[in-house]
Design a protein around this motif. Structure first.
Motif, PDB file in Angstrom:
ATOM      1  N   UNK A  15      12.702  -4.062   6.114  1.00 21.54           N
ATOM      2  CA  UNK A  15      12.858  -5.030   7.052  1.00 21.54           C
ATOM      3  C   UNK A  15      13.944  -4.973   8.056  1.00 21.54           C
ATOM      4  N   UNK A  16      15.056  -4.854   7.801  1.00 19.83           N
ATOM      5  CA  UNK A  16      16.188  -4.531   8.526  1.00 19.83           C
ATOM      6  C   UNK A  16      15.978  -3.562   9.828  1.00 19.83           C
ATOM      7  N   UNK A  17      15.263  -2.484   9.448  1.00 20.45           N
ATOM      8  CA  UNK A  17      14.757  -1.450  10.467  1.00 20.45           C
ATOM      9  C   UNK A  17      13.780  -2.114  11.469  1.00 20.45           C
ATOM     10  N   UNK A  71      17.356 -14.786   6.349  1.00 22.47           N
ATOM     11  CA  UNK A  71      16.867 -15.603   5.150  1.00 22.47           C
ATOM     12  C   UNK A  71      16.382 -14.539   3.860  1.00 22.47           C
ATOM     13  N   UNK A  72      15.571 -13.459   4.621  1.00 26.75           N
ATOM     14  CA  UNK A  72      15.585 -12.410   3.360  1.00 26.75           C
ATOM     15  C   UNK A  72      16.723 -11.558   2.851  1.00 26.75           C
ATOM     16  N   UNK A  73      17.747 -11.513   3.668  1.00 29.34           N
ATOM     17  CA  UNK A  73      18.768 -10.682   3.317  1.00 29.34           C
ATOM     18  C   UNK A  73      19.848 -11.298   2.360  1.00 29.34           C
ATOM     19  N   UNK A  74      19.581 -12.864   2.537  1.00 32.65           N
ATOM     20  CA  UNK A  74      20.423 -13.693   1.586  1.00 32.65           C
ATOM     21  C   UNK A  74      19.714 -13.926   0.501  1.00 32.65           C
ATOM     22  N   UNK A  75      18.416 -14.046   0.488  1.00 33.38           N
ATOM     23  CA  UNK A  75      17.500 -14.068  -0.983  1.00 33.38           C
ATOM     24  C   UNK A  75      17.735 -12.656  -1.741  1.00 33.38           C
ATOM     25  N   UNK A  76      17.594 -11.475  -1.212  1.00 34.84           N
ATOM     26  CA  UNK A  76      17.691 -10.275  -1.707  1.00 34.84           C
ATOM     27  C   UNK A  76      18.973  -9.982  -2.356  1.00 34.84           C
ATOM     28  N   UNK A  77      20.048 -10.543  -1.532  1.00 34.10           N
ATOM     29  CA  UNK A  77      21.460 -10.104  -2.068  1.00 34.10           C
ATOM     30  C   UNK A  77      21.561 -11.158  -3.580  1.00 34.10           C
ATOM     31  N   UNK A  91      15.447 -15.571 -13.348  1.00 35.20           N
ATOM     32  CA  UNK A  91      15.630 -16.241 -11.829  1.00 35.20           C
ATOM     33  C   UNK A  91      15.495 -15.293 -10.649  1.00 35.20           C
ATOM     34  N   UNK A  92      15.878 -13.945 -10.893  1.00 33.69           N
ATOM     35  CA  UNK A  92      15.800 -12.884  -9.968  1.00 33.69           C
ATOM     36  C   UNK A  92      14.344 -12.730  -9.686  1.00 33.69           C
ATOM     37  N   UNK A  93      13.370 -12.850 -10.626  1.00 33.53           N
ATOM     38  CA  UNK A  93      12.016 -12.784 -10.447  1.00 33.53           C
ATOM     39  C   UNK A  93      11.460 -13.873  -9.177  1.00 33.53           C
ATOM     40  N   UNK A  94      12.050 -15.040  -9.533  1.00 32.02           N
ATOM     41  CA  UNK A  94      11.325 -16.168  -8.684  1.00 32.02           C
ATOM     42  C   UNK A  94      12.224 -15.977  -7.314  1.00 32.02           C
ATOM     43  N   UNK A  95      13.372 -15.322  -7.053  1.00 34.11           N
ATOM     44  CA  UNK A  95      13.987 -15.224  -5.904  1.00 34.11           C
ATOM     45  C   UNK A  95      13.206 -13.990  -5.188  1.00 34.11           C
ATOM     46  N   UNK A  96      13.009 -12.921  -5.847  1.00 35.61           N
ATOM     47  CA  UNK A  96      12.071 -11.803  -5.256  1.00 35.61           C
ATOM     48  C   UNK A  96      10.733 -12.336  -4.825  1.00 35.61           C
ATOM     49  N   UNK A  97      10.145 -13.188  -5.690  1.00 36.16           N
ATOM     50  CA  UNK A  97       8.850 -13.710  -4.862  1.00 36.16           C
ATOM     51  C   UNK A  97       8.870 -14.614  -4.027  1.00 36.16           C
ATOM     52  N   UNK A  98       9.860 -15.349  -3.973  1.00 33.93           N
ATOM     53  CA  UNK A  98      10.222 -16.234  -2.878  1.00 33.93           C
ATOM     54  C   UNK A  98      10.287 -15.468  -1.391  1.00 33.93           C
ATOM     55  N   UNK A 100       9.293 -12.365  -0.932  1.00 37.62           N
ATOM     56  CA  UNK A 100       7.886 -11.839  -0.629  1.00 37.62           C
ATOM     57  C   UNK A 100       7.287 -12.885   0.453  1.00 37.62           C
ATOM     58  N   UNK A 101       7.394 -13.996  -0.090  1.00 35.70           N
ATOM     59  CA  UNK A 101       6.536 -15.306   0.780  1.00 35.70           C
ATOM     60  C   UNK A 101       7.379 -15.620   1.725  1.00 35.70           C
ATOM     61  N   UNK A 102       8.635 -15.585   1.973  1.00 38.40           N
ATOM     62  CA  UNK A 102       9.110 -15.850   3.280  1.00 38.40           C
ATOM     63  C   UNK A 102       8.831 -14.765   4.164  1.00 38.40           C
TER      64      UNK A 102
END
Length: 148
Positions: A15-17, A71-77, A91-98, A100-102
């Motif tokens: 995503x960054x690249x 937003x992606x960088x914050x959520x993955x971190x 909780x990490x599962x929910x954040x990773x899923x979120x 992906x949706x974002x």
């Protein structure tokens, strides 16, 4: 490192690249550069509207990509910290899923391969078995005289 963290970090680097590179390149482009580069790639679009209007639309897409990337960088971190330091897999599962949706919504479904990395990380977190519980069970059986 676990599979979930690897998947999350691979998605974040992609995503960054890709999204960050597109956002940076498009938002610094002039109208003349836009016409030179995109005239051959999108002749029908540039024939239907002015180059300024087409550049404005591409810059809007670049801005969406930039906001999504932030937003992606914050959520993955945060998800990676939950997995690594606290071992809060659900909780990490929910954040990773979120994440992906974002990624899907923010890229307007363009970056679905990147979102797949985050959905994969969420799946790895969801399906992770806790080895500490397995070890406790084995130790209990061996203390009771069973086979370890």
């Amino acid at each position: 490192m676990s599979k979930a963290k690897w998947s999350g970090w691979i998605g974040m680097v992609l995503a960054l690249v890709l999204m960050g590179g597109f956002s940076l390149a498009i938002n610094q482009m002039t109208v003349q550069e836009f016409e030179e580069i995109f005239q051959r790639a999108f002749p029908t679009i540039l024939n239907q509207m002015t180059a300024e209007a087409a550049l404005a639309q591409f810059q809007t897409l670049g801005a969406w990509f930039g906001f999504t990337l932030l937003a992606l960088l914050i959520l993955v971190s945060v998800a990676t910290m939950l997995v690594r330091y606290r071992n809060y897999r659900k909780q990490a599962c929910v954040l990773y899923f979120l994440t992906g949706v974002v990624t899907l919504i923010g890229s307007q479904m363009i970056a679905f391969p990147i979102a797949f990395c985050f959905f994969l990380a969420a799946g790895f977190c969801f399906l992770h078995r806790d080895d500490r519980h397995k070890k406790k069970t084995t130790d209990t059986v061996s203390k009771q005289g069973g086979i370890a």
